[in-house]
Design an enzyme around this catalytic site. Structure first.
Site, PDB file in Angstrom:
ATOM      1  N   SER A 195      32.266  34.207  48.029  1.00  0.00           N
ATOM      2  CA  SER A 195      31.726  35.253  48.373  1.00  0.00           C
ATOM      3  C   SER A 195      32.067  35.927  46.920  1.00  0.00           C
ATOM      4  O   SER A 195      31.965  37.121  46.939  1.00  0.00           O
ATOM      5  CB  SER A 195      32.212  35.912  49.056  1.00  0.00           C
ATOM      6  OG  SER A 195      33.385  36.261  49.648  1.00  0.00           O
ATOM      7  N   HIS A 229      29.273  32.921  54.095  1.00  0.00           N
ATOM      8  CA  HIS A 229      28.019  33.785  53.172  1.00  0.00           C
ATOM      9  C   HIS A 229      26.620  32.971  52.658  1.00  0.00           C
ATOM     10  O   HIS A 229      25.963  33.437  52.083  1.00  0.00           O
ATOM     11  CB  HIS A 229      29.158  34.180  52.007  1.00  0.00           C
ATOM     12  CG  HIS A 229      29.560  35.622  51.741  1.00  0.00           C
ATOM     13  ND1 HIS A 229      29.432  36.891  52.012  1.00  0.00           N
ATOM     14  CD2 HIS A 229      31.288  35.347  52.597  1.00  0.00           C
ATOM     15  CE1 HIS A 229      30.254  36.574  52.258  1.00  0.00           C
ATOM     16  NE2 HIS A 229      31.428  36.333  52.119  1.00  0.00           N
ATOM     17  N   LYS A 258      27.818  38.365  58.912  1.00  0.00           N
ATOM     18  CA  LYS A 258      26.800  38.625  57.569  1.00  0.00           C
ATOM     19  C   LYS A 258      25.300  38.416  57.662  1.00  0.00           C
ATOM     20  O   LYS A 258      25.033  39.323  58.514  1.00  0.00           O
ATOM     21  CB  LYS A 258      27.483  37.470  56.481  1.00  0.00           C
ATOM     22  CG  LYS A 258      29.356  37.764  56.633  1.00  0.00           C
ATOM     23  CD  LYS A 258      29.385  37.166  55.469  1.00  0.00           C
ATOM     24  CE  LYS A 258      31.491  37.307  55.232  1.00  0.00           C
ATOM     25  NZ  LYS A 258      32.097  38.127  55.645  1.00  0.00           N
TER      26      LYS A 258
HETATM   27  C1  PLP Z   1      35.104  31.987  53.616  1.00  0.00           C
HETATM   28  C2  PLP Z   1      34.790  33.402  54.946  1.00  0.00           C
HETATM   29  N1  PLP Z   1      35.479  32.510  55.861  1.00  0.00           N
HETATM   30  C3  PLP Z   1      35.474  34.470  56.376  1.00  0.00           C
HETATM   31  C4  PLP Z   1      34.994  35.051  56.552  1.00  0.00           C
HETATM   32  C5  PLP Z   1      35.690  35.844  57.486  1.00  0.00           C
HETATM   33  O1  PLP Z   1      34.720  36.119  58.517  1.00  0.00           O
HETATM   34  P1  PLP Z   1      34.525  37.122  59.766  1.00  0.00           P
HETATM   35  O2  PLP Z   1      34.518  38.357  59.503  1.00  0.00           O
HETATM   36  O3  PLP Z   1      33.631  36.870  60.510  1.00  0.00           O
HETATM   37  O4  PLP Z   1      35.708  37.251  60.227  1.00  0.00           O
HETATM   38  C6  PLP Z   1      34.942  35.568  55.454  1.00  0.00           C
HETATM   39  C7  PLP Z   1      34.088  36.892  54.744  1.00  0.00           C
HETATM   40  O5  PLP Z   1      34.912  37.909  54.455  1.00  0.00           O
HETATM   41  C8  PLP Z   1      34.188  34.480  54.608  1.00  0.00           C
HETATM   42  O6  PLP Z   1      33.844  34.715  53.335  1.00  0.00           O
END
Ligand code: PLP
Length: 409
Positions: A195, A229, A258
């Site tokens: 990300s 992402h 997202k």
């Molecule tokens: C690879 C990855 N996993 C998990 C997350 C977190 O997602 P969530 O907000 O659904 O916990 C993010 C985002 O910040 C991410 O980039």
């Protein structure tokens, strides 16, 4: 007062954070989302600055789903029918039809036997790895993996944790060679899309590399990919890094919060794994699921994504990302090549990064300034996140602000 003696230590920690200029707690409060008007996409207003519209380039809603009326209406219907919150974990007070329907839709969308929804993608990863990892398992990880993977791997207490250089499949191969024969299972875990950079794991090559090592371990080598992402952002039909890199994860993790515009996370994989997660994943068994409204909204988002609306939104966000990347390069700035709506402007200098972020903010653009330790030292960048809701005029406005920054490097 019991905290009296701890309080100075807490204050010192906060002061150190402030000294480093990395404080996060002064969160901007969004007071209004203003709908698109004419040539301009939506804007937001912030507390303390009434009447001043901001162009939001720091949100993960790549398809603009969160404010779509179809999602809002689905969330409202499910909320009216079942209530706002789930009221307990699923095995105790029962699950709701929107959760069941969503899991079936997710499994079908990603071509897997089963899916399990968690409170967030973070919770999904933290639930998953301790279930997959045994005391004789090695976890092998990309060096830039998301914090949820790092913490999940720690919590899982594997026999070994190994880290390979970002996207370097030759180095992954070396790491796998280095795993000792006492290890019985290997879990290779990576973000799909990273990300901070908008680049993604080469899953086809990764599959070939781990395939070469599979036979050496009793339980083989398993890949786990967190494409939070990637889903709804990459690939011809928005299926993410798997589609973009012609590869396939053994276990797939992503978020509903997202591009899909709702909230929550999920794991997709074989039925036996999903069943075991429902039995033993701590963040599933001991923590509430998302509310029925979020589940219904996510289901609607998937239906939209998997049809003509999704194709149109994907085409639009790609066109805007390409416009921004080309504009950034034309202005003499550095970016990272790619197709993803995360478009970094790499400054490589903390002071210049902060100055550019302030310039953007002063000119009505919200973007994220990233410096060490969020990105490696020397990789300071401004991260722009493009959305299908942005118009060509919005991107042109942003490029105009970048053009007026005095220190272009
Ligand atoms: C690879 C990855 N996993 C998990 C997350 C977190 O997602 P969530 O907000 O659904 O916990 C993010 C985002 O910040 C991410 O980039």
């Amino acid at each position: 007062v019991p905290l009296d003696r701890v309080a100075p230590a807490l204050a010192a920690q906060l002061a150190a954070i402030d000294d480093r200029g990395v404080a996060k707690r002064h969160e901007p409060v969004i007071t209004a989302v203003l709908p698109a008007r004419g040539e301009l996409g939506p804007r937001v207003e912030l507390a303390g600055e009434p009447g001043r519209p901001f162009l939001r380039c720091n949100a993960n809603g790549y398809l603009g789903m969160a404010t779509r009326h179809e999602l809002c209406a689905a969330a409202e219907r499910a909320t009216e029918a079942f209530g706002v919150g789930p009221q307990a974990v699923r095995f105790i007070s029962g699950t709701h039809t929107p959760h069941v329907a969503l899991e079936a839709r997710l499994a079908a969308f990603h071509g897997r036997e089963c899916a399990v929804v968690f409170g967030s993608a973070y919770a999904a990863m933290v639930g998953l790895l301790p279930v997959l990892v045994t005391p004789t398992t090695a976890v092998v990880s990309d060096e830039l993996n998301h914090n949820c993977i790092i913490n999940a791997a720690r919590l899982a207490q594997p026999a070994q944790r190994l880290v390979y250089r970002h996207l370097d499949m030759g180095h992954l191969d070396d790491m796998l060679h280095a795993v000792p024969p006492t290890v019985t299972r290997v879990v290779v875990v990576t973000d799909g899309v990273f990300s901070m950079r908008g680049d993604h794991a080469p899953l086809q090559v990764l599959g070939e590399v781990i395939g070469r090592h599979h036979a050496r371990f009793d339980d083989g080598v398993i890949s786990v990919v967190d494409d939070s992402h990637g889903v709804g952002a990459l690939g011809a039909t928005g299926r993410g890094t798997e589609e973009a890199s012609a590869g396939r994860a053994d276990v797939f993790v992503a978020t509903l919060g997202k591009a899909l515009g709702a909230n929550g996370g999920y794991v997709c994989g074989p039925a036996a794994l999903c069943d075991l997660l429902r039995e033993t994943a701590a963040t599933y068994v001991f923590s509430n699921p998302i509310g029925p409204g979020d589940a219904a909204a996510a289901l609607t988002a998937l239906d939209l994504l998997d049809g003509p609306v999704g194709r149109e939104l994907l085409a639009r966000v790609r066109a805007r990302a390409a416009q921004l990347r080309a504009g950034i390069v034309a202005l003499g700035y550095e970016t990272i090549a790619g197709e993803h709506p995360v478009v970094p402007l790499v400054t490589r200098d903390g002071d210049r990064n902060r100055a550019l972020a302030a310039h953007l903010r002063a000119n009505g653009v919200l973007a994220t300034a990233l410096s060490y330790p969020v990105v490696p030292r020397g990789d300071d960048e401004i991260r722009f996140q493009v959305s299908a809701e942005h118009t060509t005029s919005d991107v042109a406005e942003l490029l105009g602000v970048l053009a007026s920054f005095p220190d272009r490097g």
